[in-house]
Design a protein around this motif. Structure first.
Motif, PDB file in Angstrom:
ATOM      1  N   SER A 220       0.844  -1.183   0.000  1.00  0.00           N
ATOM      2  CA  SER A 220       0.000   0.000   0.000  1.00  0.00           C
ATOM      3  C   SER A 220       0.878   1.231   0.000  1.00  0.00           C
ATOM      4  O   SER A 220       2.065   1.174   0.344  1.00  0.00           O
ATOM      5  CB  SER A 220      -0.909   0.014   1.244  1.00  0.00           C
ATOM      6  N   SER A 221       0.323   2.343  -0.430  1.00  0.00           N
ATOM      7  CA  SER A 221       1.038   3.622  -0.476  1.00  0.00           C
ATOM      8  C   SER A 221       2.321   3.544  -1.295  1.00  0.00           C
ATOM      9  O   SER A 221       3.302   4.218  -1.000  1.00  0.00           O
ATOM     10  CB  SER A 221       1.353   4.119   0.945  1.00  0.00           C
ATOM     11  N   GLY A 222       2.317   2.702  -2.333  1.00  0.00           N
ATOM     12  CA  GLY A 222       3.449   2.638  -3.252  1.00  0.00           C
ATOM     13  C   GLY A 222       4.551   1.683  -2.860  1.00  0.00           C
ATOM     14  O   GLY A 222       5.534   1.533  -3.601  1.00  0.00           O
ATOM     15  N   GLU A 223       4.437   1.008  -1.708  1.00  0.00           N
ATOM     16  CA  GLU A 223       5.483   0.063  -1.296  1.00  0.00           C
ATOM     17  C   GLU A 223       5.438  -1.170  -2.198  1.00  0.00           C
ATOM     18  O   GLU A 223       4.391  -1.755  -2.406  1.00  0.00           O
ATOM     19  CB  GLU A 223       5.270  -0.335   0.168  1.00  0.00           C
ATOM     20  N   GLY A 224       6.580  -1.538  -2.754  1.00  0.00           N
ATOM     21  CA  GLY A 224       6.628  -2.691  -3.640  1.00  0.00           C
ATOM     22  C   GLY A 224       6.189  -2.385  -5.062  1.00  0.00           C
ATOM     23  O   GLY A 224       5.919  -3.291  -5.845  1.00  0.00           O
ATOM     24  N   ILE A 225       6.129  -1.095  -5.423  1.00  0.00           N
ATOM     25  CA  ILE A 225       5.885  -0.691  -6.814  1.00  0.00           C
ATOM     26  C   ILE A 225       7.181  -0.069  -7.322  1.00  0.00           C
ATOM     27  O   ILE A 225       7.641   0.952  -6.805  1.00  0.00           O
ATOM     28  CB  ILE A 225       4.718   0.310  -6.918  1.00  0.00           C
ATOM     29  N   TRP A 226       7.759  -0.712  -8.326  1.00  0.00           N
ATOM     30  CA  TRP A 226       9.089  -0.329  -8.808  1.00  0.00           C
ATOM     31  C   TRP A 226       9.036   0.171 -10.246  1.00  0.00           C
ATOM     32  O   TRP A 226       8.475  -0.495 -11.114  1.00  0.00           O
ATOM     33  CB  TRP A 226      10.046  -1.514  -8.723  1.00  0.00           C
ATOM     34  N   ILE A 227       9.629   1.335 -10.488  1.00  0.00           N
ATOM     35  CA  ILE A 227       9.818   1.851 -11.844  1.00  0.00           C
ATOM     36  C   ILE A 227      11.243   1.486 -12.231  1.00  0.00           C
ATOM     37  O   ILE A 227      12.208   1.856 -11.530  1.00  0.00           O
ATOM     38  CB  ILE A 227       9.608   3.382 -11.899  1.00  0.00           C
ATOM     39  N   ILE A 228      11.404   0.737 -13.340  1.00  0.00           N
ATOM     40  CA  ILE A 228      12.686   0.098 -13.624  1.00  0.00           C
ATOM     41  C   ILE A 228      13.170   0.409 -15.046  1.00  0.00           C
ATOM     42  O   ILE A 228      12.400   0.336 -16.015  1.00  0.00           O
ATOM     43  CB  ILE A 228      12.581  -1.436 -13.466  1.00  0.00           C
TER      44      ILE A 228
END
Length: 464
Positions: A220-228
């Protein structure tokens, strides 16, 4: 002793041990302060101190409802979403919206110690509005799965639950993006991985083609969302032309705080699958990885989507009540960042539902795609949530005319979305006694409009 105050009862029972008198007094207070309405809620422990702002319940309601909350007893103020009286800061306008539509709506709290009693009481309602923030039931010592199963049983029994556990799960799951990939609001090269093998093969192929966004399902709140991005930027021209090697370097930015890391392809895959190990290298992320842990049934999944460079210009949040758009928020990341998650210095700009800048997206979404969203998510038998949001990212090349721009879904959210007009009523360290009275009259009026529209939508659905 019916009708007497707890003090009068205690006086009449002088001579009993002090501990027994205390318990008796507490029990009497609980009986006396159960939320009034057509359904007897007195078997439930009363957590709320009062019902300030709540309208009188109709004597002959068209339908009988309840709004369910959770007070986390181990956390300050009962959690980060509570007023000083124990209710969620935005419960009052939602309940009042139901009442203004001619239905009743009583405010109740779930306590896991009374699980069976709670659901026995709930069987007397026609609908339940669930306003329990994700993670709060577990934080209070309860079992989220047990609670969800109880709500599923109510749903099977013909009681409407907004949102039902299945709706929250399927709309909130990141692979929902794959299920709408062929719509106007989707990207066809959106993939989902449920096993380490799928992820390793698929990610190496997509990463070799173009920059990606990898999203875990449970954060949640962007944790574990990666821009690669590939450090060498040696992307192939055609998808599938090559796959990355484990040794190739990646530049990563995590959406929760916009921090950057550099790892090899092999290290990133290891972190996503097994977390912090000797093979995954040193990570500064607040997360622990292990995004596929437990498999698909336990919510272990990763979604792989094309990175849209125009995310740096911000994303759009569509706020919806059922099928009605009530406003749009443009969320622009802090300069140099990519994520517009709250608390990262992002700038929010608010627009009305008729904003011409987004006319093309609004028409494509509401008129063309929205009727197909619930069926595509295997939720054809469920109505749209009463209060939910959809986040959109601009996938068009720079310079595209506004009427030709393609915006794609980044996320659906119906898990206890807050009413921002009521934020003045929630407690925090500098406002520990915040309550309904702290909301301005202007904000109360706007919150009332939202609640009343929710009541209209709910009544229409129940009347069918």
């Amino acid at each position: 002793m019916e009708g007497k105050t707890p003090e009068e009862i205690a006086e009449a029972l002088k001579g009993l041990p002090a501990d027994q008198l205390s318990k008796l007094k507490e029990a009497c207070v609980i009986k006396a302060t159960a939320c009034p309405g057509p359904v007897d809620c007195s078997p439930l422990t009363v957590v709320a101190k009062d019902y300030k702002g709540l309208l009188e319940q109709p004597k002959e309601p068209k339908f009988k409802g309840a709004l369910c909350q959770i007070f986390v007893r181990s956390q300050p103020y009962g959690g980060s979403d509570k007023s000083s009286n124990g209710h969620r800061y935005d419960s009052i306008p939602m309940a009042n919206g139901m009442i203004n539509s001619g239905m009743s709506c009583q405010l109740i709290h779930y306590t896991h110690e009374e699980h069976d009693t709670f659901f026995k009481v709930c069987k007397n309602f026609d609908f339940i509005i669930v306003r329990c923030n994700p993670g709060q039931i577990k934080a209070d010592g309860g079992d989220q799965q047990k609670f969800d199963d109880g709500m599923r049983e109510l749903r099977k029994g013909g009681i409407q639950v907004w949102p039902s556990p299945d709706v929250m799960e399927k709309m909130g799951a990141k692979d929902a993006l794959c299920k709408v990939a062929t719509m106007n609001i989707g990207l066809e090269d959106t993939l989902a991985y449920y096993s380490p093998e799928e992820f390793s093969v698929g990610f190496k192929k997509t990463m070799a083609f173009q920059p990606r966004v990898i999203k875990q399902n449970r954060g949640s709140s962007g944790e574990g969302i990666w821009i690669i991005k590939l450090k060498e930027e040696n992307y192939c021209k055609e998808y599938g032309e090559r796959s990355c090697e484990d040794s190739e370097k990646l530049l990563l930015m995590e959406a929760n705080d916009n921090h950057e890391e550099e790892h090899t392809v092999g290290e990133f895959i290891e972190f996503c699958v097994n977390g912090r190990t000797d093979k995954s290298g040193e990570w500064t992320s607040k997360g622990v990885g292990k995004y596929l842990e437990g498999g698909k049934d336990a919510g272990g999944q990763l979604v792989d989507q094309r990175f849209c460079p125009r995310i740096v210009a911000g994303e759009l949040r569509y706020n919806l009540i059922g099928d009605s758009l009530i406003g749009v928020i443009h969320k622009k990341p802090k300069e140099g960042g990519i994520s517009a998650v709250g608390g990262t210095g992002s700038i929010y700009t608010f627009y009305g539902p008729e904003e011409p800048l987004f006319k093309s997206l609004t028409e494509n979404f509401l008129k063309k795609d929205l009727p197909h969203v619930m069926p595509s998510l295997d939720l054809a038998s469920e109505p749209l949530p009463l209060w939910w949001t959809t986040d959109f990212i601009n996938a068009s090349p720079p310079g595209t005319a506004p009427e030709e721009e393609k915006w794609i879904v980044g996320e659906f959210n119906c898990s206890c979305v807050g009413i921002s007009r009521c934020l003045a009523a929630y407690c925090k360290d500098d406002t520990p006694n915040a309550c309904w009275d702290d909301i301005s009259e202007e904000d109360k009026a706007e919150a009332k409009k939202m609640g009343d529209l929710m009541g209209e939508k709910a009544l229409a659905i129940l009347s069918k």
